[in-house]
Design an enzyme around this catalytic site. Structure first.
Site, PDB file in Angstrom:
ATOM      1  N   ARG A  30      -7.859  29.324  20.109  1.00 21.45           N
ATOM      2  CA  ARG A  30      -6.825  30.587  20.844  1.00 21.45           C
ATOM      3  C   ARG A  30      -7.326  31.757  20.561  1.00 21.45           C
ATOM      4  O   ARG A  30      -7.707  32.531  19.788  1.00 21.45           O
ATOM      5  CB  ARG A  30      -5.941  30.283  20.557  1.00 21.45           C
ATOM      6  CG  ARG A  30      -4.509  29.139  21.422  1.00 21.45           C
ATOM      7  CD  ARG A  30      -3.582  28.987  20.333  1.00 21.45           C
ATOM      8  NE  ARG A  30      -3.424  27.479  20.768  1.00 21.45           N
ATOM      9  CZ  ARG A  30      -2.872  26.788  22.061  1.00 21.45           C
ATOM     10  NH1 ARG A  30      -3.507  27.232  23.292  1.00 21.45           N
ATOM     11  NH2 ARG A  30      -3.206  25.561  21.631  1.00 21.45           N
ATOM     12  N   ASP A  31      -7.608  32.797  21.892  1.00 23.90           N
ATOM     13  CA  ASP A  31      -7.836  34.374  21.566  1.00 23.90           C
ATOM     14  C   ASP A  31      -6.545  34.677  20.652  1.00 23.90           C
ATOM     15  O   ASP A  31      -5.689  34.565  21.372  1.00 23.90           O
ATOM     16  CB  ASP A  31      -7.185  34.977  23.750  1.00 23.90           C
ATOM     17  CG  ASP A  31      -8.122  36.272  23.050  1.00 23.90           C
ATOM     18  OD1 ASP A  31      -8.943  36.557  24.293  1.00 23.90           O
ATOM     19  OD2 ASP A  31      -7.538  37.146  23.070  1.00 23.90           O
ATOM     20  N   ILE A  32      -6.948  35.365  20.119  1.00 28.09           N
ATOM     21  CA  ILE A  32      -5.775  36.563  19.706  1.00 28.09           C
ATOM     22  C   ILE A  32      -5.091  37.743  20.152  1.00 28.09           C
ATOM     23  O   ILE A  32      -3.945  37.881  19.736  1.00 28.09           O
ATOM     24  CB  ILE A  32      -7.021  37.054  18.216  1.00 28.09           C
ATOM     25  CG1 ILE A  32      -6.198  37.720  17.162  1.00 28.09           C
ATOM     26  CG2 ILE A  32      -6.981  39.022  18.964  1.00 28.09           C
ATOM     27  CD1 ILE A  32      -6.789  38.274  15.661  1.00 28.09           C
ATOM     28  N   GLU A  96     -16.374  42.649  25.583  1.00 23.12           N
ATOM     29  CA  GLU A  96     -16.494  42.997  24.301  1.00 23.12           C
ATOM     30  C   GLU A  96     -17.266  42.458  22.488  1.00 23.12           C
ATOM     31  O   GLU A  96     -17.716  43.291  22.132  1.00 23.12           O
ATOM     32  CB  GLU A  96     -15.200  42.675  23.809  1.00 23.12           C
ATOM     33  CG  GLU A  96     -14.288  44.409  24.927  1.00 23.12           C
ATOM     34  CD  GLU A  96     -12.178  44.428  24.298  1.00 23.12           C
ATOM     35  OE1 GLU A  96     -11.500  43.091  23.448  1.00 23.12           O
ATOM     36  OE2 GLU A  96     -12.446  43.990  25.837  1.00 23.12           O
ATOM     37  N   VAL A  97     -17.007  40.888  22.731  1.00 17.95           N
ATOM     38  CA  VAL A  97     -18.565  40.878  21.630  1.00 17.95           C
ATOM     39  C   VAL A  97     -19.412  40.085  22.308  1.00 17.95           C
ATOM     40  O   VAL A  97     -18.314  39.646  23.111  1.00 17.95           O
ATOM     41  CB  VAL A  97     -16.752  39.259  21.159  1.00 17.95           C
ATOM     42  CG1 VAL A  97     -17.984  38.417  20.662  1.00 17.95           C
ATOM     43  CG2 VAL A  97     -15.581  39.525  21.076  1.00 17.95           C
ATOM     44  N   HIS A 101     -18.968  33.968  25.668  1.00 17.08           N
ATOM     45  CA  HIS A 101     -17.631  32.711  25.730  1.00 17.08           C
ATOM     46  C   HIS A 101     -16.847  32.890  26.867  1.00 17.08           C
ATOM     47  O   HIS A 101     -17.259  33.694  27.809  1.00 17.08           O
ATOM     48  CB  HIS A 101     -16.714  33.422  24.917  1.00 17.08           C
ATOM     49  CG  HIS A 101     -16.819  34.713  24.997  1.00 17.08           C
ATOM     50  ND1 HIS A 101     -17.392  36.030  24.529  1.00 17.08           N
ATOM     51  CD2 HIS A 101     -15.501  35.586  25.577  1.00 17.08           C
ATOM     52  CE1 HIS A 101     -16.877  36.815  24.197  1.00 17.08           C
ATOM     53  NE2 HIS A 101     -15.687  36.939  25.762  1.00 17.08           N
ATOM     54  N   HIS A 103     -13.747  32.288  28.927  1.00  9.44           N
ATOM     55  CA  HIS A 103     -12.234  32.635  29.248  1.00  9.44           C
ATOM     56  C   HIS A 103     -11.241  31.240  29.316  1.00  9.44           C
ATOM     57  O   HIS A 103     -11.457  31.223  30.834  1.00  9.44           O
ATOM     58  CB  HIS A 103     -11.001  33.820  29.454  1.00  9.44           C
ATOM     59  CG  HIS A 103     -12.385  34.987  28.820  1.00  9.44           C
ATOM     60  ND1 HIS A 103     -11.096  35.896  27.397  1.00  9.44           N
ATOM     61  CD2 HIS A 103     -12.949  35.622  28.365  1.00  9.44           C
ATOM     62  CE1 HIS A 103     -11.972  36.521  26.937  1.00  9.44           C
ATOM     63  NE2 HIS A 103     -13.112  37.212  27.400  1.00  9.44           N
TER      64      HIS A 103
END
Ligand code: 5GP
Length: 115
Positions: A30-32, A96-97, A101, A103
């Protein structure tokens, strides 16, 4: 070798994450900072920094990410109503990372695709 990111630490379980799925090729958590009721990131278990670095050797794992996305959407109960998959690339894409990935966003009707 691609540079380490925070996601490498999540993969090595050095920092906590709410992992919803993992196998020998991909991990999903899960995204923070969730942008929808369901907001999950699905990543390869090795670092490809951006879509720009994807090559033929990554085709199987990238395809597998979609198989896993469909599985997780079913698990989360959002498959029927629908959801969105997003991949950001570099600065203009809002990345950003720098560990590739996807989403997986859902659980509500989402807004316009591009702001
Ligand atoms: P990007 O903008 O690179 O496509 O998305 C990176 C996503 O990673 C952001 O939605 C951000 O909230 C999420 N994120 C950044 N650091 C962490 C972390 O340490 N743990 C988790 N679970 N998500 C993170």
């Amino acid at each position: 070798m691609a540079e380490e990111t925070i996601f490498s630490k999540i993969l090595r379980k050095e920092i906590p994450a709410d992992i919803v799925y993992e196998d020998d090729r991909v991990t999903a958590f899960r995204d923070i900072n969730p942008k929808a009721p369901t907001h999950i990131l699905i990543i390869p278990n090795y670092n490809i920094p951006t879509v720009n670095e994807v090559t033929e050797k990554d085709e199987a794992v990238i395809g597998h990410i979609f198989v896993v996305a469909a599985k997780i959407a079913e698990q989360e109960g959002i498959a029927e109503k629908g959801y969105r998959l997003i991949v950001n690339c570099n600065e203009h894409g809002g990345q950003e990372v720098y560990h590739l990935h996807i989403h997986l966003l859902g659980g509500q009707r989402l807004g316009r695709m591009v702001v």
